[in-house]
Design an enzyme around this catalytic site. Structure first.
Site, PDB file in Angstrom:
ATOM      1  N   TYR A  43      32.922  32.303  34.455  1.00 52.39           N
ATOM      2  CA  TYR A  43      32.728  33.649  35.030  1.00 52.39           C
ATOM      3  C   TYR A  43      31.515  34.333  34.372  1.00 52.39           C
ATOM      4  O   TYR A  43      31.180  35.465  34.710  1.00 52.39           O
ATOM      5  CB  TYR A  43      33.957  34.548  34.830  1.00 52.39           C
ATOM      6  CG  TYR A  43      35.259  34.014  35.391  1.00 52.39           C
ATOM      7  CD1 TYR A  43      35.302  32.923  36.263  1.00 52.39           C
ATOM      8  CD2 TYR A  43      36.476  34.600  35.049  1.00 52.39           C
ATOM      9  CE1 TYR A  43      36.512  32.435  36.758  1.00 52.39           C
ATOM     10  CE2 TYR A  43      37.675  34.125  35.545  1.00 52.39           C
ATOM     11  CZ  TYR A  43      37.685  33.035  36.393  1.00 52.39           C
ATOM     12  OH  TYR A  43      38.882  32.563  36.873  1.00 52.39           O
ATOM     13  N   HIS A  96      41.726  24.965  33.000  1.00 50.26           N
ATOM     14  CA  HIS A  96      41.370  25.649  34.245  1.00 50.26           C
ATOM     15  C   HIS A  96      41.823  24.883  35.500  1.00 50.26           C
ATOM     16  O   HIS A  96      42.419  25.456  36.407  1.00 50.26           O
ATOM     17  CB  HIS A  96      39.854  25.879  34.276  1.00 50.26           C
ATOM     18  CG  HIS A  96      39.436  26.998  35.178  1.00 50.26           C
ATOM     19  ND1 HIS A  96      38.233  27.641  35.049  1.00 50.26           N
ATOM     20  CD2 HIS A  96      40.053  27.588  36.220  1.00 50.26           C
ATOM     21  CE1 HIS A  96      38.138  28.572  35.981  1.00 50.26           C
ATOM     22  NE2 HIS A  96      39.233  28.554  36.706  1.00 50.26           N
TER      23      HIS A  96
HETATM   24  N1  LIG Z   1      42.500  29.955  37.678  1.00 52.88           N
HETATM   25  C1  LIG Z   1      41.690  29.907  38.705  1.00 52.88           C
HETATM   26  O1  LIG Z   1      41.319  28.829  39.186  1.00 52.88           O
HETATM   27  C2  LIG Z   1      41.207  31.171  39.332  1.00 52.88           C
HETATM   28  C3  LIG Z   1      40.572  31.156  40.576  1.00 52.88           C
HETATM   29  C4  LIG Z   1      40.163  32.365  41.140  1.00 52.88           C
HETATM   30  C5  LIG Z   1      40.421  33.568  40.474  1.00 52.88           C
HETATM   31  N2  LIG Z   1      41.008  33.561  39.238  1.00 52.88           N
HETATM   32  C6  LIG Z   1      41.282  34.827  38.489  1.00 52.88           C
HETATM   33  O2  LIG Z   1      41.955  35.711  39.371  1.00 52.88           O
HETATM   34  C7  LIG Z   1      41.278  36.966  39.373  1.00 52.88           C
HETATM   35  C8  LIG Z   1      41.498  37.715  40.674  1.00 52.88           C
HETATM   36  O3  LIG Z   1      41.002  36.992  41.790  1.00 52.88           O
HETATM   37  P1  LIG Z   1      39.621  37.319  42.524  1.00 52.88           P
HETATM   38  O4  LIG Z   1      38.640  37.887  41.595  1.00 52.88           O
HETATM   39  O5  LIG Z   1      39.281  36.079  43.278  1.00 52.88           O
HETATM   40  O6  LIG Z   1      39.929  38.438  43.592  1.00 52.88           O
HETATM   41  P2  LIG Z   1      41.124  39.420  43.992  1.00 52.88           P
HETATM   42  O7  LIG Z   1      41.726  40.008  42.780  1.00 52.88           O
HETATM   43  O8  LIG Z   1      42.016  38.716  44.959  1.00 52.88           O
HETATM   44  O9  LIG Z   1      40.316  40.508  44.814  1.00 52.88           O
HETATM   45  C9  LIG Z   1      39.282  41.263  44.230  1.00 52.88           C
HETATM   46  C10 LIG Z   1      38.698  42.155  45.316  1.00 52.88           C
HETATM   47  O10 LIG Z   1      39.675  43.130  45.713  1.00 52.88           O
HETATM   48  C11 LIG Z   1      39.122  44.426  45.551  1.00 52.88           C
HETATM   49  N3  LIG Z   1      40.199  45.316  45.075  1.00 52.88           N
HETATM   50  C12 LIG Z   1      40.832  45.262  43.878  1.00 52.88           C
HETATM   51  N4  LIG Z   1      41.789  46.215  43.817  1.00 52.88           N
HETATM   52  C13 LIG Z   1      41.754  46.869  44.993  1.00 52.88           C
HETATM   53  C14 LIG Z   1      42.497  47.960  45.519  1.00 52.88           C
HETATM   54  N5  LIG Z   1      43.475  48.551  44.828  1.00 52.88           N
HETATM   55  N6  LIG Z   1      42.181  48.407  46.770  1.00 52.88           N
HETATM   56  C15 LIG Z   1      41.200  47.799  47.498  1.00 52.88           C
HETATM   57  N7  LIG Z   1      40.458  46.760  47.055  1.00 52.88           N
HETATM   58  C16 LIG Z   1      40.745  46.303  45.803  1.00 52.88           C
HETATM   59  C17 LIG Z   1      38.030  44.298  44.527  1.00 52.88           C
HETATM   60  O11 LIG Z   1      37.023  45.267  44.734  1.00 52.88           O
HETATM   61  P3  LIG Z   1      36.659  46.357  43.594  1.00 52.88           P
HETATM   62  O12 LIG Z   1      36.151  45.596  42.419  1.00 52.88           O
HETATM   63  O13 LIG Z   1      35.646  47.209  44.263  1.00 52.88           O
HETATM   64  O14 LIG Z   1      37.936  47.098  43.286  1.00 52.88           O
HETATM   65  C18 LIG Z   1      37.475  42.901  44.858  1.00 52.88           C
HETATM   66  O15 LIG Z   1      36.579  42.965  45.941  1.00 52.88           O
HETATM   67  C19 LIG Z   1      39.830  36.547  39.115  1.00 52.88           C
HETATM   68  O16 LIG Z   1      38.977  37.633  38.839  1.00 52.88           O
HETATM   69  C20 LIG Z   1      40.025  35.565  38.003  1.00 52.88           C
HETATM   70  O17 LIG Z   1      40.239  36.248  36.782  1.00 52.88           O
HETATM   71  C21 LIG Z   1      41.422  32.380  38.668  1.00 52.88           C
END
Ligand SMILES: NC(=O)c1ccc[n+]([C@@H]2O[C@H](COP(=O)([O-])OP(=O)(O)OC[C@H]3O[C@@H](n4cnc5c(N)ncnc54)[C@H](OP(=O)(O)O)[C@@H]3O)[C@@H](O)[C@H]2O)c1
Length: 284
Positions: free
Chosen positions: A52, A110
């Site tokens: 990241y 991961h």
């Molecule tokens: N282990 C793995 O393989 C793996 C894979 C993918 C992700 N991850 C982890 O999971 C975390 C979360 O997943 P992700 O980053 O893919 O995305 P997510 O959490 O599913 O979605 C993030 C999006 O939602 C928006 N958002 C957040 N809160 C909101 C709310 N209350 N109302 C409206 N929109 C909202 C954010 O915009 P704003 O920033 O503008 O709020 C951003 O555009 C990652 O950051 C990472 O740490 C792990």
């Protein structure tokens, strides 16, 4: 650390809050402020990963925060190109130095990268790093039942958590159950489908439920996870969203609404990027 009513108790005796901050897309100096804002809003768990490009600023936020180190839980992940035992062990130390931390609260493999067949070696390195005090809680990510069984059989150590894709279009209830059977806590990644990879936050059924409870769609999705015994790590850079997300468990979803959200599942087609852990391999 004090026990809050909504903490999850792990199989190693540790505690994790129901929600942490995801950090994909939180980068640079601006990112440090976004993480600090989350800590000031009440977040105590921060989820990062080498790929990241933000382990440095996560460490910086820990140092700049007024909170004592022991009140903040930092979780990061081992990349796929470091699964060999020796490389994994050294990588963990390097990652600690990069972040300026003395220990990780949680450390995950991961991806299992099963065709390379080295995730058991990686797990042994995590087990030993934990014994040496470099990591408090060890876990995995994107592990299928067979991968969980192999590492448990080879080491006798069950991971505390398994972080897997889960959102209303791919609820992954299969893995939630498989984890539960083995005493492993499920963490849901991309709970909102990353915001642009799918449209769950705009889904009409979820909006309808949100209106009934006078909550936001995001709060409905996070509480649907919490009530299913699943920890979430939504990413948000926006202070209002960060607040919304941490205030998401002060109401109870009726069981019929839980089932309605479960019914939005699209099976394999619902995965945000088609990342089946048996096929998909990640190296960074
Ligand atoms: N282990 C793995 O393989 C793996 C894979 C993918 C992700 N991850 C982890 O999971 C975390 C979360 O997943 P992700 O980053 O893919 O995305 P997510 O959490 O599913 O979605 C993030 C999006 O939602 C928006 N958002 C957040 N809160 C909101 C709310 N209350 N109302 C409206 N929109 C909202 C954010 O915009 P704003 O920033 O503008 O709020 C951003 O555009 C990652 O950051 C990472 O740490 C792990």
């Amino acid at each position: 650390m004090a026990v809050n009513h909504n903490d999850f108790i792990l199989n190693d005796g540790g505690l994790l809050p129901f929600v942490g901050l995801g950090t994909i897309g939180i980068n640079g100096d601006q990112g440090t402020f976004e993480i600090l804002n989350a800590l000031n809003t009440g977040y105590r768990l921060i989820d990062t990963s080498t790929n990241y490009d933000n382990e440095g600023i996560v460490g910086e936020a820990v140092r700049r925060s007024a909170l004592p180190r022991e009140d903040i839980l930092i979780s990061t992940k081992l990349p796929g190109s470091y699964h060999e035992y020796d490389r994994a062990f050294i990588f963990i130390q390097e990652s600690l130095r990069r972040m300026g931390l003395k220990y990780f609260d949680k450390y995950l493999i991961h991806w299992p990268n099963p065709k390379d067949g080295k995730y058991v070696e990686a797990w042994k390195a995590l087990v030993d790093a934990q014994k040496q005090g470099l990591i408090r809680t060890i876990g995995v990510s994107n592990f299928e039942p067979e991968h969980l069984d192999n590492i448990i059989a080879e080491t006798g150590v069950t991971p505390a958590t398994n972080q897997v894709e889960r959102h209303p279009y791919f609820n992954n209830n299969r893995m939630v159950e498989e984890n539960k059977k083995r005493g492993v806590l499920t963490e849901a990644w991309s709970p909102f489908g990353r915001g642009y990879l799918n449209d769950v936050l705009q889904n009409a059924t979820i909006k309808e439920i949100a209106d009934q409870y006078d909550k936001t769609p995001a709060q409905i999705i996070l509480n649907w996870n919490y009530q299913a015994g699943v920890l979430t790590i939504p990413k948000s850079s926006n202070p209002m969203h960060q607040k919304d997300n941490i205030d998401s468990t002060n109401f109870e979803l009726a069981s019929e609404d839980m089932k309605t959200i479960d019914s939005l599942d699209k099976g394999e087609a619902g995965r945000v990027e088609g990342q089946d852990p048996n096929e998909y391999h990640e190296y960074v």
